[in-house]
Design an enzyme around this catalytic site. Structure first.
Site, PDB file in Angstrom:
ATOM      1  N   ARG A  57      46.967  25.680  36.490  1.00 48.40           N
ATOM      2  CA  ARG A  57      45.708  26.335  37.000  1.00 48.40           C
ATOM      3  C   ARG A  57      45.035  25.488  37.759  1.00 48.40           C
ATOM      4  O   ARG A  57      44.358  25.986  39.010  1.00 48.40           O
ATOM      5  CB  ARG A  57      44.856  26.859  35.921  1.00 48.40           C
ATOM      6  CG  ARG A  57      45.763  27.801  34.810  1.00 48.40           C
ATOM      7  CD  ARG A  57      44.927  29.058  34.291  1.00 48.40           C
ATOM      8  NE  ARG A  57      44.378  29.695  35.367  1.00 48.40           N
ATOM      9  CZ  ARG A  57      42.998  30.118  35.400  1.00 48.40           C
ATOM     10  NH1 ARG A  57      42.345  29.879  34.310  1.00 48.40           N
ATOM     11  NH2 ARG A  57      42.295  30.616  36.453  1.00 48.40           N
ATOM     12  N   GLN A  89      31.983  33.976  35.062  1.00 52.61           N
ATOM     13  CA  GLN A  89      32.789  33.819  34.072  1.00 52.61           C
ATOM     14  C   GLN A  89      34.056  32.963  34.555  1.00 52.61           C
ATOM     15  O   GLN A  89      34.736  32.595  33.782  1.00 52.61           O
ATOM     16  CB  GLN A  89      33.270  34.984  33.520  1.00 52.61           C
ATOM     17  CG  GLN A  89      32.244  35.941  33.014  1.00 52.61           C
ATOM     18  CD  GLN A  89      32.712  37.350  32.832  1.00 52.61           C
ATOM     19  OE1 GLN A  89      33.233  37.579  31.548  1.00 52.61           O
ATOM     20  NE2 GLN A  89      32.689  38.203  33.636  1.00 52.61           N
ATOM     21  N   HIS A 107      31.560  29.850  31.344  1.00 47.89           N
ATOM     22  CA  HIS A 107      32.562  29.377  30.707  1.00 47.89           C
ATOM     23  C   HIS A 107      33.253  28.198  31.018  1.00 47.89           C
ATOM     24  O   HIS A 107      34.372  27.922  30.773  1.00 47.89           O
ATOM     25  CB  HIS A 107      33.793  30.660  31.061  1.00 47.89           C
ATOM     26  CG  HIS A 107      33.508  32.009  30.138  1.00 47.89           C
ATOM     27  ND1 HIS A 107      34.066  33.162  30.514  1.00 47.89           N
ATOM     28  CD2 HIS A 107      32.474  32.163  29.236  1.00 47.89           C
ATOM     29  CE1 HIS A 107      33.504  34.234  29.746  1.00 47.89           C
ATOM     30  NE2 HIS A 107      32.729  33.493  29.040  1.00 47.89           N
ATOM     31  N   CYS A 118      34.617  12.748  21.480  1.00 44.72           N
ATOM     32  CA  CYS A 118      33.066  12.381  21.635  1.00 44.72           C
ATOM     33  C   CYS A 118      32.227  13.195  22.307  1.00 44.72           C
ATOM     34  O   CYS A 118      31.093  12.985  22.443  1.00 44.72           O
ATOM     35  CB  CYS A 118      32.822  10.941  22.126  1.00 44.72           C
ATOM     36  SG  CYS A 118      33.241  10.811  23.967  1.00 44.72           S
ATOM     37  N   GLY A 173      33.662  42.208  39.662  1.00 47.57           N
ATOM     38  CA  GLY A 173      35.267  41.797  39.389  1.00 47.57           C
ATOM     39  C   GLY A 173      35.314  41.379  38.297  1.00 47.57           C
ATOM     40  O   GLY A 173      36.041  40.533  37.753  1.00 47.57           O
ATOM     41  N   SER A 175      36.015  43.037  34.076  1.00 42.97           N
ATOM     42  CA  SER A 175      36.513  44.199  33.148  1.00 42.97           C
ATOM     43  C   SER A 175      35.274  44.585  32.093  1.00 42.97           C
ATOM     44  O   SER A 175      35.588  45.606  31.599  1.00 42.97           O
ATOM     45  CB  SER A 175      37.729  43.909  32.573  1.00 42.97           C
ATOM     46  OG  SER A 175      37.658  42.839  31.694  1.00 42.97           O
ATOM     47  N   ASN A 199      33.683  46.869  41.709  1.00 41.14           N
ATOM     48  CA  ASN A 199      34.685  46.409  40.787  1.00 41.14           C
ATOM     49  C   ASN A 199      36.134  47.470  41.508  1.00 41.14           C
ATOM     50  O   ASN A 199      35.640  48.505  42.201  1.00 41.14           O
ATOM     51  CB  ASN A 199      34.753  46.631  39.292  1.00 41.14           C
ATOM     52  CG  ASN A 199      35.677  45.798  38.503  1.00 41.14           C
ATOM     53  OD1 ASN A 199      35.787  44.567  38.908  1.00 41.14           O
ATOM     54  ND2 ASN A 199      36.403  46.496  37.719  1.00 41.14           N
ATOM     55  N   ALA A 217      36.764  43.500  46.362  1.00 41.81           N
ATOM     56  CA  ALA A 217      35.622  42.615  46.332  1.00 41.81           C
ATOM     57  C   ALA A 217      35.362  42.105  47.619  1.00 41.81           C
ATOM     58  O   ALA A 217      34.253  42.011  48.167  1.00 41.81           O
ATOM     59  CB  ALA A 217      35.555  41.262  45.246  1.00 41.81           C
TER      60      ALA A 217
HETATM   61  P1  NAD Z   1      39.625  40.446  33.513  1.00 43.20           P
HETATM   62  O1  NAD Z   1      41.003  39.983  34.146  1.00 43.20           O
HETATM   63  O2  NAD Z   1      39.347  40.745  32.208  1.00 43.20           O
HETATM   64  O3  NAD Z   1      38.961  41.473  34.798  1.00 43.20           O
HETATM   65  C1  NAD Z   1      39.159  41.402  36.128  1.00 43.20           C
HETATM   66  C2  NAD Z   1      38.474  42.672  36.572  1.00 43.20           C
HETATM   67  O4  NAD Z   1      38.415  42.379  38.001  1.00 43.20           O
HETATM   68  C3  NAD Z   1      39.327  44.096  36.449  1.00 43.20           C
HETATM   69  O5  NAD Z   1      38.177  45.091  36.139  1.00 43.20           O
HETATM   70  C4  NAD Z   1      39.806  44.038  37.721  1.00 43.20           C
HETATM   71  O6  NAD Z   1      39.765  45.673  38.013  1.00 43.20           O
HETATM   72  C5  NAD Z   1      39.040  43.527  38.818  1.00 43.20           C
HETATM   73  N1  NAD Z   1      39.706  43.197  39.929  1.00 43.20           N
HETATM   74  C6  NAD Z   1      41.043  42.738  40.166  1.00 43.20           C
HETATM   75  N2  NAD Z   1      40.991  42.649  41.462  1.00 43.20           N
HETATM   76  C7  NAD Z   1      39.792  42.808  41.943  1.00 43.20           C
HETATM   77  C8  NAD Z   1      39.311  42.705  43.409  1.00 43.20           C
HETATM   78  N3  NAD Z   1      40.029  42.356  44.449  1.00 43.20           N
HETATM   79  N4  NAD Z   1      38.285  42.824  43.485  1.00 43.20           N
HETATM   80  C9  NAD Z   1      37.443  43.443  42.810  1.00 43.20           C
HETATM   81  N5  NAD Z   1      37.545  43.662  41.357  1.00 43.20           N
HETATM   82  C10 NAD Z   1      39.059  43.098  41.112  1.00 43.20           C
HETATM   83  O7  NAD Z   1      38.525  39.265  34.063  1.00 43.20           O
HETATM   84  P2  NAD Z   1      37.147  38.942  33.541  1.00 43.20           P
HETATM   85  O8  NAD Z   1      36.222  40.157  33.262  1.00 43.20           O
HETATM   86  O9  NAD Z   1      36.515  37.961  34.303  1.00 43.20           O
HETATM   87  O10 NAD Z   1      37.517  38.228  32.021  1.00 43.20           O
HETATM   88  C11 NAD Z   1      36.971  37.144  31.531  1.00 43.20           C
HETATM   89  C12 NAD Z   1      37.485  36.134  31.643  1.00 43.20           C
HETATM   90  O11 NAD Z   1      38.683  35.996  32.378  1.00 43.20           O
HETATM   91  C13 NAD Z   1      36.898  35.026  31.637  1.00 43.20           C
HETATM   92  O12 NAD Z   1      36.834  34.260  30.257  1.00 43.20           O
HETATM   93  C14 NAD Z   1      37.324  34.173  32.833  1.00 43.20           C
HETATM   94  O13 NAD Z   1      36.975  32.693  32.396  1.00 43.20           O
HETATM   95  C15 NAD Z   1      38.841  34.518  32.643  1.00 43.20           C
HETATM   96  N6  NAD Z   1      39.690  34.177  33.779  1.00 43.20           N
HETATM   97  C16 NAD Z   1      39.348  33.345  34.866  1.00 43.20           C
HETATM   98  C17 NAD Z   1      39.755  33.294  36.191  1.00 43.20           C
HETATM   99  C18 NAD Z   1      39.476  32.382  37.245  1.00 43.20           C
HETATM  100  O14 NAD Z   1      38.730  31.498  37.022  1.00 43.20           O
HETATM  101  N7  NAD Z   1      39.588  32.729  38.539  1.00 43.20           N
HETATM  102  C19 NAD Z   1      41.129  34.041  36.147  1.00 43.20           C
HETATM  103  C20 NAD Z   1      41.524  34.700  35.044  1.00 43.20           C
HETATM  104  C21 NAD Z   1      40.913  35.031  33.780  1.00 43.20           C
END
Ligand code: NAD
Length: 231
Positions: A57, A89, A107, A118, A173, A175, A199, A217
């Protein structure tokens, strides 16, 4: 009206930069079971697998660039006369690379390490290996400085204080499946804030928002920021 804004972002804001969301079919997150790579128990069972996953990642993140949504949020921060807090997040660093400064990573951060022995934290974008040693205590218990399921998110006191003062709460963005972030909309609304969701598609919690706009987005966020800055 100049007022106080709290913005929450999730994986969807980075999706168009090529970093997969939880739900992307075939993406990194679906190939590695969450309970193996995003829980303290998974790390205890197989630290090598966890470090391999987050090292991959890091590599993805290094080669990704901020998109128009990240840039627009940095422009809003620079141009907004009132208080503004961006809570993400996401563990990637695309918001800061776009120029956001009033930013909290609830997060944690992919490009930082945490010593599980530590508690020392330090910046690092290198691949992580089990034999890596903590620069403070020397223990070979290195992990990424990210908050896993079952762990308590960072900066919660400051986030709740900002939500209590907010005139506007915007969720972008995400869920709305992961708590406590999923409850921010109710916290803000209870204290009198207007609430807006941006979203790709309406989230499961969309009925909690005063207004929702659906679309990518990279289009919705610059449009909304232009409205906010009166352009
Ligand atoms: P999620 O994957 O649950 O949801 C992502 C949301 O974004 C969905 O509702 C989807 O419809 C929407 N989406 C997808 N493409 C989009 C776009 N182009 N424009 C607007 N919206 C769009 O992610 P979440 O709600 O952030 O879940 C939380 C967890 O996911 C967090 O703990 C986070 O750390 C982790 N996460 C982080 C990353 C990152 O750091 N880039 C990537 C994957 C997951």
């Amino acid at each position: 009206m100049v007022g106080s804004i709290v913005i929450l972002t999730g994986a969807g804001v980075s999706a168009e930069s090529g970093l997969g969301t939880f739900r992307d079919a075939g993406g990194l997150w679906t190939r590695y079971p969450l309970e193996d790579v995003a829980t303290p128990e998974g790390y205890a069972r197989d630290p090598g697998l966890v470090l391999e996953f987050y090292s991959a990642r890091r590599e993805n993140c290094r080669t990704a660039a901020p998109n128009a949504a990240h840039r627009a949020l940095a422009e809003l921060e620079a141009g907004w006369g009132g208080e503004l807090l961006l809570v993400t997040q996401n563990i990637d660093d695309l918001h800061e690379r776009a120029g956001s400064r009033r930013l909290l990573h609830m997060h944690g951060e992919l490009m930082r390490c945490l010593c599980a022995a530590c508690g020392h934290r330090w910046p690092s974008d290198a691949p992580m290996q089990e034999q890596d040693r903590c620069p403070a205590c020397g223990a070979a218990r290195v992990r990424p400085d990210v908050v896993w399921f079952g762990e308590y998110p960072y900066h919660m006191e400051e986030i709740w204080a900002s939500l209590a003062r907010a005139d506007l709460f915007v969720s972008i963005g995400t869920s709305g499946n992961v708590y406590p972030a999923a409850g921010f909309v109710q916290d803000a609304a209870r204290r009198g804030a207007r609430t807006l969701e941006l979203n790709l598609e309406p989230s499961e919690g969309v009925s909690d928002f005063d207004e929702a706009r659906a679309g990518p987005a990279s289009r919705l966020v610059p449009e909304w920021v232009a409205e906010m800055l009166g352009r």
